[in-house]
Structure formats: structure tokens, C-alpha cells
Design a protein around this motif. Structure first.
Motif, PDB file in Angstrom:
ATOM      1  N   ALA A  86      58.946  45.315 -74.387  1.00  0.00           N
ATOM      2  CA  ALA A  86      59.096  46.686 -73.889  1.00  0.00           C
ATOM      3  C   ALA A  86      58.601  47.695 -74.918  1.00  0.00           C
ATOM      4  CB  ALA A  86      60.555  46.963 -73.547  1.00  0.00           C
ATOM      5  N   MET A  87      58.974  47.493 -76.175  1.00  0.00           N
ATOM      6  CA  MET A  87      58.559  48.426 -77.212  1.00  0.00           C
ATOM      7  C   MET A  87      57.046  48.416 -77.366  1.00  0.00           C
ATOM      8  SD  MET A  87      59.945  50.583 -79.065  1.00  0.00           S
ATOM      9  CE  MET A  87      58.946  51.776 -79.875  1.00  0.00           C
ATOM     10  N   GLU A  99      66.425  43.038 -65.544  1.00  0.00           N
ATOM     11  CA  GLU A  99      65.471  42.237 -64.765  1.00  0.00           C
ATOM     12  C   GLU A  99      64.097  42.189 -65.421  1.00  0.00           C
ATOM     13  OE1 GLU A  99      67.085  44.960 -63.166  1.00  0.00           O
ATOM     14  OE2 GLU A  99      68.728  43.655 -62.535  1.00  0.00           O
ATOM     15  N   GLY A 100      63.912  42.931 -66.543  1.00  0.00           N
ATOM     16  CA  GLY A 100      62.636  42.920 -67.253  1.00  0.00           C
ATOM     17  C   GLY A 100      61.654  43.972 -66.787  1.00  0.00           C
ATOM     18  N   LYS A 119      68.165  51.951 -72.984  1.00  0.00           N
ATOM     19  CA  LYS A 119      67.433  53.165 -73.366  1.00  0.00           C
ATOM     20  C   LYS A 119      66.640  52.882 -74.634  1.00  0.00           C
ATOM     21  CE  LYS A 119      68.137  58.012 -74.520  1.00  0.00           C
ATOM     22  NZ  LYS A 119      69.140  59.070 -74.725  1.00  0.00           N
ATOM     23  N   ILE A 120      65.354  53.193 -74.598  1.00  0.00           N
ATOM     24  CA  ILE A 120      64.460  52.936 -75.728  1.00  0.00           C
ATOM     25  C   ILE A 120      64.140  54.256 -76.411  1.00  0.00           C
ATOM     26  CG2 ILE A 120      62.252  51.969 -76.450  1.00  0.00           C
ATOM     27  CD1 ILE A 120      62.321  50.339 -73.804  1.00  0.00           C
ATOM     28  N   THR A 121      64.373  54.300 -77.730  1.00  0.00           N
ATOM     29  CA  THR A 121      64.061  55.496 -78.514  1.00  0.00           C
ATOM     30  C   THR A 121      63.100  55.120 -79.630  1.00  0.00           C
ATOM     31  OG1 THR A 121      66.019  55.136 -79.886  1.00  0.00           O
ATOM     32  CG2 THR A 121      66.254  56.655 -78.051  1.00  0.00           C
ATOM     33  N   ASP A 122      62.236  56.081 -80.003  1.00  0.00           N
ATOM     34  CA  ASP A 122      61.310  55.819 -81.097  1.00  0.00           C
ATOM     35  C   ASP A 122      62.007  56.042 -82.437  1.00  0.00           C
ATOM     36  OD1 ASP A 122      61.399  58.585 -81.456  1.00  0.00           O
ATOM     37  OD2 ASP A 122      59.330  58.929 -80.845  1.00  0.00           O
TER      38      ASP A 122
END
Length: 153
Positions: A137-138, A53-54, A38-41
Motif C-alpha cells: 500500500a505504501m 481485504e487489500g 489510515k496511511i500517513t506520510d
């Protein structure tokens, strides 16, 4: 006598509050990727996902980009190369002037790696499971959220 006690209590409360105020934010908040991808700012808002898997997806689950077998970040919409994710997690991306810039990744400490820009400023905290693709990703999600063209080359 009551005034002296009141002033004494007021002074102690003021000193306590002042010291706690300095201790709250000793580091600037930075975006992060947790152990589940999970990506958060920097404000803590969920902006996307990355899989082992990218595959990079935005918060709604729409595929934004993926990392191919050669380590290239490929735009999902256009199929164009956005940059290169190296084995050690360093991400080399292309900017409009045609020059390259990069993000480097530190060794994991307590399961978390720091991603730093060319000036040494920490721009992302990434769980060691996503060390290789985290910076990529970012970068892709920031470009999408800023409504910038992800085709940089």
C-alpha cells in the motif's frame, strides 16, 4: 551578586534546553499505517487507506490498487501487476530496469511491525492488522503521489 545569580540561572536554563533539544527527535519520522488502515506520510499527512481485504485507496477515497487472491498487487486503472505481497508481509516490487526489489516486514512488537528496505533502513511502521499488505500500500501511494507510472513491469 545579582550578576552571579543571573549567570547561574542562565547556565542552568541553557543546559536544560540543550538536553531537551537532543531528546526530541531521536528517530527520523517514517510513514505509518494505523490500526484502522489510515496511511500517513513521514510528515503526518493523511495520504490514503488500506482495507483488510487489500483494497488501497488514496486520501480522497479513489481506488488505486488491490491485492488479488494470489497476492499480486494490481493497478486499479490498468489492471497490470505491480508486484507481489507475500504471506509474511514481504513485498516484492518491479522497477523499470526489470529487476526486482523488496521490502521486508519484522515481527510485531507492541502491535507494530517495521518495514525495511534492502539496506535495513526502516521505511514504514505498520499495524499488525495490515502486515501483509502494508508495504504494498505504501509503495503504491508513494508512486501515485510522486506522479510516477505505477506500471513498473
Amino acid at each position: 551578586m545579582k550578576k552571579i545569580i543571573f549567570l547561574f540561572v542562565l547556565a542552568i536554563v541553557s543546559l536544560t534546553v540543550a538536553q531537551n533539544g537532543y531528546a526530541q527527535n531521536y528517530k527520523q519520522p517514517v510513514p505509518s499505517i494505523d490500526a484502522k488502515g489510515k496511511i500517513t506520510d513521514a510528515k503526518g499527512k493523511h495520504i490514503g487507506w488500506i482495507t483488510s481485504e487489500g483494497i488501497i485507496k488514496d486520501a480522497t477515497g479513489v481506488k488505486v490498487a488491490h491485492i488479488d487472491n494470489s497476492g499480486n498487487a494490481v493497478d486499479a486503472a490498468t489492471g497490470k501487476n505491480l508486484g507481489k505481497a507475500s504471506k509474511n508481509g514481504t513485498y516484492l516490487y518491479h522497477v523499470k530496469s526489470g529487476e526486482n526489489d523488496s521490502l521486508t516486514v519484522s515481527v510485531p512488537m507492541n502491535g507494530v511491525c517495521e518495514v525495511k528496505d534492502k539496506n535495513g533502513k526502516t521505511v514504514l511502521l505498520v499495524h499488525e492488522n495490515y502486515k501483509q499488505y502494508g508495504a504494498c500500500a505504501m509503495h503504491c501511494l508513494q508512486m501515485k503521489n510522486e506522479h510516477k507510472d505505477m506500471k513498473m513491469k
